[in-house]
Design an enzyme around this catalytic site. Structure first.
Site, PDB file in Angstrom:
ATOM      1  N   HIS A  91      13.982  13.697 -21.441  1.00 22.78           N
ATOM      2  CA  HIS A  91      14.083  13.488 -22.889  1.00 22.78           C
ATOM      3  C   HIS A  91      12.772  14.017 -23.467  1.00 22.78           C
ATOM      4  CE1 HIS A  91      17.135  10.612 -21.408  1.00 22.78           C
ATOM      5  NE2 HIS A  91      17.771  10.993 -22.502  1.00 22.78           N
TER       6      HIS A  91
ATOM      7  N   GLU B 155      26.199  16.802 -24.555  1.00 22.78           N
ATOM      8  CA  GLU B 155      26.814  15.905 -23.588  1.00 22.78           C
ATOM      9  C   GLU B 155      27.737  14.855 -24.213  1.00 22.78           C
ATOM     10  OE1 GLU B 155      23.874  13.084 -21.928  1.00 22.78           O
ATOM     11  OE2 GLU B 155      22.362  14.319 -22.922  1.00 22.78           O
TER      12      GLU B 155
ATOM     13  N   ARG C  22      32.131  12.443 -19.025  1.00 20.43           N
ATOM     14  CA  ARG C  22      31.034  13.074 -19.782  1.00 20.43           C
ATOM     15  C   ARG C  22      30.839  14.470 -19.213  1.00 20.43           C
ATOM     16  NH1 ARG C  22      27.481   9.397 -19.464  1.00 20.43           N
ATOM     17  NH2 ARG C  22      26.029  10.099 -17.828  1.00 20.43           N
TER      18      ARG C  22
ATOM     19  N   ASP D 142      19.364  19.033 -16.610  1.00 19.61           N
ATOM     20  CA  ASP D 142      20.088  17.786 -16.901  1.00 19.61           C
ATOM     21  C   ASP D 142      21.561  18.141 -17.056  1.00 19.61           C
ATOM     22  OD1 ASP D 142      20.964  15.309 -17.686  1.00 19.61           O
ATOM     23  OD2 ASP D 142      19.635  15.136 -19.426  1.00 19.61           O
TER      24      ASP D 142
ATOM     25  N   HIS E 139      26.808   7.127 -27.822  1.00 13.95           N
ATOM     26  CA  HIS E 139      25.483   7.735 -27.716  1.00 13.95           C
ATOM     27  C   HIS E 139      25.448   9.062 -28.474  1.00 13.95           C
ATOM     28  CE1 HIS E 139      26.906  10.715 -24.728  1.00 13.95           C
ATOM     29  NE2 HIS E 139      27.545   9.720 -24.140  1.00 13.95           N
TER      30      HIS E 139
ATOM     31  N   ASP F 299      25.755  12.569 -13.146  1.00 13.63           N
ATOM     32  CA  ASP F 299      24.719  13.034 -14.065  1.00 13.63           C
ATOM     33  C   ASP F 299      23.465  13.229 -13.218  1.00 13.63           C
ATOM     34  OD1 ASP F 299      22.754  13.352 -16.010  1.00 13.63           O
ATOM     35  OD2 ASP F 299      23.634  11.882 -17.374  1.00 13.63           O
TER      36      ASP F 299
ATOM     37  N   GLU G 194      28.075  17.645 -19.595  1.00 13.91           N
ATOM     38  CA  GLU G 194      26.755  17.944 -20.160  1.00 13.91           C
ATOM     39  C   GLU G 194      26.233  19.277 -19.654  1.00 13.91           C
ATOM     40  OE1 GLU G 194      22.311  15.860 -20.351  1.00 13.91           O
ATOM     41  OE2 GLU G 194      23.765  15.242 -18.827  1.00 13.91           O
TER      42      GLU G 194
ATOM     43  N   HIS H 148      19.764  15.821 -26.559  1.00 11.04           N
ATOM     44  CA  HIS H 148      18.341  15.567 -26.727  1.00 11.04           C
ATOM     45  C   HIS H 148      17.581  16.815 -26.289  1.00 11.04           C
ATOM     46  CE1 HIS H 148      18.144  15.074 -22.322  1.00 11.04           C
ATOM     47  NE2 HIS H 148      19.215  14.303 -22.430  1.00 11.04           N
TER      48      HIS H 148
ATOM     49  N   TYR I  85      34.381   6.828 -22.890  1.00 14.72           N
ATOM     50  CA  TYR I  85      34.244   5.795 -21.876  1.00 14.72           C
ATOM     51  C   TYR I  85      35.163   4.633 -22.252  1.00 14.72           C
ATOM     52  CZ  TYR I  85      29.981   8.571 -21.897  1.00 14.72           C
ATOM     53  OH  TYR I  85      29.091   9.607 -21.944  1.00 14.72           O
TER      54      TYR I  85
ATOM     55  N   HIS J 115      24.338   4.395 -18.039  1.00 17.87           N
ATOM     56  CA  HIS J 115      23.197   4.606 -17.137  1.00 17.87           C
ATOM     57  C   HIS J 115      23.412   3.826 -15.842  1.00 17.87           C
ATOM     58  CE1 HIS J 115      20.274   5.975 -20.559  1.00 17.87           C
ATOM     59  NE2 HIS J 115      21.119   6.906 -20.193  1.00 17.87           N
TER      60      HIS J 115
ATOM     61  N   ASP K 296       0.813  -1.215   0.000  1.00 17.02           N
ATOM     62  CA  ASP K 296       0.000   0.000   0.000  1.00 17.02           C
ATOM     63  C   ASP K 296       0.849   1.268   0.000  1.00 17.02           C
ATOM     64  OD1 ASP K 296       1.011  -0.327   2.514  1.00 17.02           O
ATOM     65  OD2 ASP K 296      -0.856   0.097   3.584  1.00 17.02           O
TER      66      ASP K 296
END
Length: 467
Positions: free
Chosen positions: A388, A411, A439, A297, A377, A286, A441, A381, A415, A269, A66
């Site tokens: 996104h 971004e 990275r 972002d 990647h 990130d 961004e 975006h 890697y 991710h 619940d």
């Protein structure tokens, strides 16, 4: 219509939490009722007189038994009227020749409000939200059926509410005598998502201010994490600092924070956030906040111990140069992919200059070339009410061109994981490069002149990251 009511916090309490002083909730920008009305008019102006538009609110999600996840309404409903409560449906139809914007909401209920909190109810919705009429969600069957009987086409994204879908399909498939005699009821369904997405793609001045505010809090959250980091700090603790700063300033996270140290930074991710960081590692964070539905972002990569190794610094500089080139490409009239192509060329040339890739520039950029092994990647975006955000990137064979008011992320990254064996495609490179994930961004507004970096306050120059 929404926001926090705060009391003045003691300065001593603020000092124990974060270096930056909390931003007072009342300082934040907002969307006016007149702007919501303008959005409604722009959307409804493209519909026919006998059309019915339905925008379904997000369903609640159960975490366990619940216990429910914190509720967040659908971005399209937020965009059109700002309603943030659960169990809602926006309906727009012509009444006496004029468009009527009507909202189904939970009615006031003393017992439930004692347990779950106050509800605006029908009166509150009509008084404080940009709508023409409120209905009780408990009367959905009768009121929506009446609406459906008088329309010929329904605009709805199905799959969000089984009950609403069932009522729409029953009206569409009705074979009763009334339909035979009078032609009453809908004969077609169309998804309005693309029409709403086109409106949402270019941000208004008020929306830009909302996103600047989210970026302001998010950038300072990154700085707070930088200042409190040290050898042995946990990824989860860095996450707590950042997301705690969001909450301290009346915001929430726009997406679960990625905090990866060392080789974890090479996982795009990564979400475990459960490793202790070492002073010789780079951490990639990130993370962005959400303010009244609008997202920031931001990604920053920096040395836990205050100093990059030479290899880390060289990779970081390649990514930073690529990001700056990509941001420079965010200009009116440029194809959406222009920043991506600019970043890829700089990344590929940088890897060649460092001796990591032995291919020519064109070979490294080609399908199956070296760049794809370490940068897999896109460079950005759309950003807005969704991280996104909605909006097309291509129209058939043509790329969408950047226009004033569009906001996108930039971004690029590199890697280099030591978990990818040579037979699976990673060249046999020097050990010093392995386990480095970088990275960077930022959130960029396309303006009439040069691109505007909304997240500019988040430090990213090497001289600002080292001490």
């Amino acid at each position: 219509m929404s926001g926090l009511t705060t009391l003045e916090e003691p300065q001593t309490l603020r000092a124990t939490m974060f270096r930056a002083e909390a931003l007072a909730a009342e300082e934040g920008p907002s969307i006016s009722d007149s702007e919501y009305r303008s959005r409604q008019q722009r959307l409804l102006g493209g519909l026919e007189d006998e059309d019915l538009l339905l925008v379904v609110g997000n369903p609640e999600s159960v975490r366990s038994n619940d216990v429910r996840y914190p509720y967040r309404n659908s971005s399209n409903l937020l965009y059109l009227c700002g309603w943030h409560e659960e169990h809602s449906l926006l309906a727009c139809r012509k009444v006496d020749g004029e468009w009527s914007v009507e909202l189904f909401v939970q009615p006031n209920d003393v017992v439930k409000e004692i347990w779950e909190g106050r509800r605006p109810g029908l009166d509150g919705a009509e008084k404080s939200w940009p709508i023409d009429k409120a209905h009780s969600i408990e009367n959905l069957d009768s009121v929506l059926c009446e609406m459906l009987s008088s329309c010929t086409r329904v605009f709805i994204k199905t799959g969000l509410d089984k009950k609403v879908d069932k009522l729409v399909m029953q009206a569409l498939e009705s074979k009763g005598r009334a339909r035979q005699l009078s032609g009453e009821g809908p004969i077609a369904i169309e998804d309005p998502s693309a029409r709403i997405a086109e409106l949402r793609l270019r941000k208004s001045p008020a929306e830009i201010e909302m996103m600047k505010y989210a970026c302001k809090v998010s950038a300072q959250a990154h700085i707070e994490a930088m200042e409190k980091a040290g050898d042995g700090i946990g990824e989860w603790q860095l996450q707590a600092i950042i997301e705690g700063f969001f909450q301290w300033n009346g915001q929430t996270w726009a997406y679960p924070s990625i905090v990866g140290c060392g080789d974890n930074a090479t996982i795009l991710h990564y979400h475990a956030n459960d490793k202790a960081c070492r002073k010789e590692e780079v951490v990639l964070i990130d993370a962005g906040s959400e303010y009244c539905g609008y997202a920031a972002d931001i990604t920053r990569s920096w040395p836990i111990g205050g100093r990059f190794t030479e290899a880390q610094k060289e990779i970081y500089q390649v990514v930073l140069d690529a990001q700056k080139a990509a941001i420079d490409a965010c200009i009116v009239g440029a194809p959406y992919d222009a920043p991506h192509h600019a970043a890829r060329r700089h990344l590929a040339q940088g890897l060649i200059d460092l001796g990591i890739s032995e291919q020519s520039l064109e070979d490294a950029l080609s399908a199956g070339g070296d760049l794809g092994k370490w940068y897999m990647h896109n460079t950005g975006h759309w950003l807005g009410l969704d991280v996104h955000d909605v909006g097309a990137y291509r129209m058939g064979d043509y790329e969408v061109l950047l226009k004033k008011g569009m906001i996108l992320t930039v971004e690029p990254g590199i890697y280099i994981s030591d978990r990818i064996p040579v037979p699976n495609g990673q060249p046999n490179i020097d050990e010093k490069w392995k386990g480095i994930g970088i990275r960077i961004e930022d959130d960029v507004l396309v303006s009439e002149n040069e691109p505007e970096i909304l997240s500019f306050a988040a430090l990213k120059e090497i001289s600002d990251l080292e001490y």
